[in-house]
Design a protein around this motif. Structure first.
Motif, short mmCIF file in Angstrom:
data_model
loop_
_atom_site.label_atom_id
_atom_site.label_comp_id
_atom_site.label_asym_id
_atom_site.label_seq_id
_atom_site.Cartn_x
_atom_site.Cartn_y
_atom_site.Cartn_z
N GLU A 47 1.22 -68.28 13.91
CA GLU A 47 1.63 -67.38 14.99
C GLU A 47 1.64 -65.92 14.57
O GLU A 47 1.95 -65.05 15.36
CB GLU A 47 3.02 -67.78 15.49
CG GLU A 47 3.05 -69.10 16.25
CD GLU A 47 4.43 -69.43 16.77
OE1 GLU A 47 5.40 -68.78 16.32
OE2 GLU A 47 4.56 -70.34 17.59
N SER A 68 8.31 -63.75 17.46
CA SER A 68 8.20 -64.38 18.78
C SER A 68 8.03 -63.32 19.86
O SER A 68 7.28 -63.52 20.83
CB SER A 68 9.43 -65.24 19.07
OG SER A 68 10.62 -64.48 19.01
N ASN A 109 4.33 -62.17 19.86
CA ASN A 109 3.41 -63.13 20.46
C ASN A 109 3.45 -63.07 21.98
O ASN A 109 2.42 -63.14 22.65
CB ASN A 109 3.74 -64.55 19.97
CG ASN A 109 3.39 -64.75 18.52
OD1 ASN A 109 2.40 -64.23 18.04
ND2 ASN A 109 4.19 -65.50 17.79
N HIS A 114 1.78 -59.81 23.06
CA HIS A 114 0.33 -59.86 22.88
C HIS A 114 -0.32 -60.62 24.03
O HIS A 114 -1.33 -60.17 24.59
CB HIS A 114 0.00 -60.52 21.54
CG HIS A 114 -1.44 -60.44 21.18
ND1 HIS A 114 -2.11 -59.24 21.06
CD2 HIS A 114 -2.37 -61.41 20.92
CE1 HIS A 114 -3.37 -59.46 20.74
NE2 HIS A 114 -3.54 -60.77 20.65
#
Length: 361
Positions: free
Chosen positions: A262, A339, A342, A345
């Motif tokens: 990730e 987190s 992500n 993004h």
């Protein structure tokens, strides 16, 4: 006797990384921004000596930010209208001289406050103060007395349970949470820790895999221990309340804060939108918790300069770029921003952002 209550909290909402989208939308084209939240590690002194503590070596000696610097910091927190302040790690925040006065002053502003504490020093005189916090999180490391003593170095397990029951009866509006660091002493009693947390009336229970920022090599679970815990959690899964605990999520990630695939390929958006900062007991200001103590990542010191000046400095921008490159290369350690990054993004790639890297500085 069980004190289970109807919780006002759904842990899935508290931990939902999508909450970062609103700050992104509000902040992405602005430059002079206060941090969204501030985590204060203002003392290295702790009345415990927890085996898994990620500050064990870094807090040798008793360091504390001087009183005048804390008073100035409190004034800056109020002037900047920072959304939230966490009184937390490094040492035990309730040992800070003048703690009550600082909490009182901030409570009269727009800033919310949270406390992370081992819960042992709390007594009757603390009750009115604790009601001023939005969240109080108690370190809840073991169910068995023997395990509790091994982890903390002290046999105060019964006192802790008694304090929790009293707090649960008195704190009507303050959210009372439990935080358990999964380590090599307690991983075999996770099921009982979950049951005890429920029975004691906590609003939620967060499990946090132990991290080894200091490279001690004896803190994190080995592969065999991780596999054992994953199997135990599979057996527990049907009875676990996902609104109360994140245990299944942690297991799904391989007893980790995040999946290894990730990280990397894009920048640390969390630093671009000024999500958080950490202030250490030596007065240092940092943007990333795993790097606390490394001089090249320190953006200033509140014992020398005001926080507001440090935050708007060129050094801040330099460290953002440094952390940005680390995240792009996939070199980041456990960090809550992973987190967030992500989610942001994906949000940007779906057309809501202005560009792939979307630099705000």
């Amino acid at each position: 006797m069980s004190t289970i209550r109807n919780s006002r909290v759904d842990l899935r909402q508290l931990l939902n990384p999508e909450k970062v989208i609103w700050p992104y939308r509000e902040r992405k084209n602005k430059t002079a921004l206060a941090p969204f939240s501030l985590e204060l590690h203002l003392t290295s002194f702790c009345n415990y000596n927890c085996y898994h503590c990620s500050y064990q070596n870094r807090r040798l000696g008793r360091l504390v930010v001087n009183e005048s610097s804390i008073k100035t910091l409190v004034a800056d927190i109020i002037d900047l209208e920072i959304n939230g302040v966490y009184w937390s790690g490094g040492g035990e925040p309730t040992t800070i001289k003048g703690f009550h006065a600082y909490i009182e002053e901030i409570s009269n502003s727009k800033t919310e406050q949270a406390l992370i504490t081992n819960g042992i020093l709390i007594h009757d005189q603390w009750i009115s103060l604790l009601k001023k916090f939005n969240y109080v999180a108690i370190s809840f490391q073991a169910s068995r007395k023997e395990t509790y003593e091994k982890i903390t170095g002290y046999n105060f397990r019964e006192k802790l349970y008694s304090n929790i029951r009293r707090l649960r009866d008195i704190l009507e509006r303050t959210i009372l949470g439990a935080r358990c660091v999964i380590n090599r002493y307690n991983y075999k009693e996770i099921d009982q820790i979950y049951k005890d947390a429920k029975d004691l009336g906590f609003d939620y229970l967060i499990f946090i895999p132990a991290v080894d920022y200091e490279g001690r090599g004896d803190v994190k679970l080995n592969r065999e221990e991780q596999n054992y815990l994953i199997e135990v959690t599979k057996d527990l899964a049907p009875s676990l309340d996902d609104s109360f605990t994140n245990l299944k999520q942690i297991m799904n990630q391989g007893v980790s804060h995040y999946k290894k695939d990730e990280v990397g390929g894009f920048p640390c958006y969390a630093n671009y939108i000024r999500t958080t900062a950490f202030i250490n007991y030596d007065g240092g200001v940092w943007l990333c918790q795993p790097h606390i103590g490394k001089p090249e990542y320190c953006i200033g010191n509140i014992n020398r300069d005001r926080f507001i000046e440090i935050w708007n400095s060129g050094k801040h921008c330099e460290v953002v770029e440094l952390l940005d490159e680390e995240h792009k290369r996939g070199n980041c350690m456990n960090c809550r921003s992973i987190s967030y990054n992500n989610i942001l993004h994906s949000y940007i790639l779906n057309g809501a952002g202005t560009s792939f890297y979307d630099p705000f500085l």
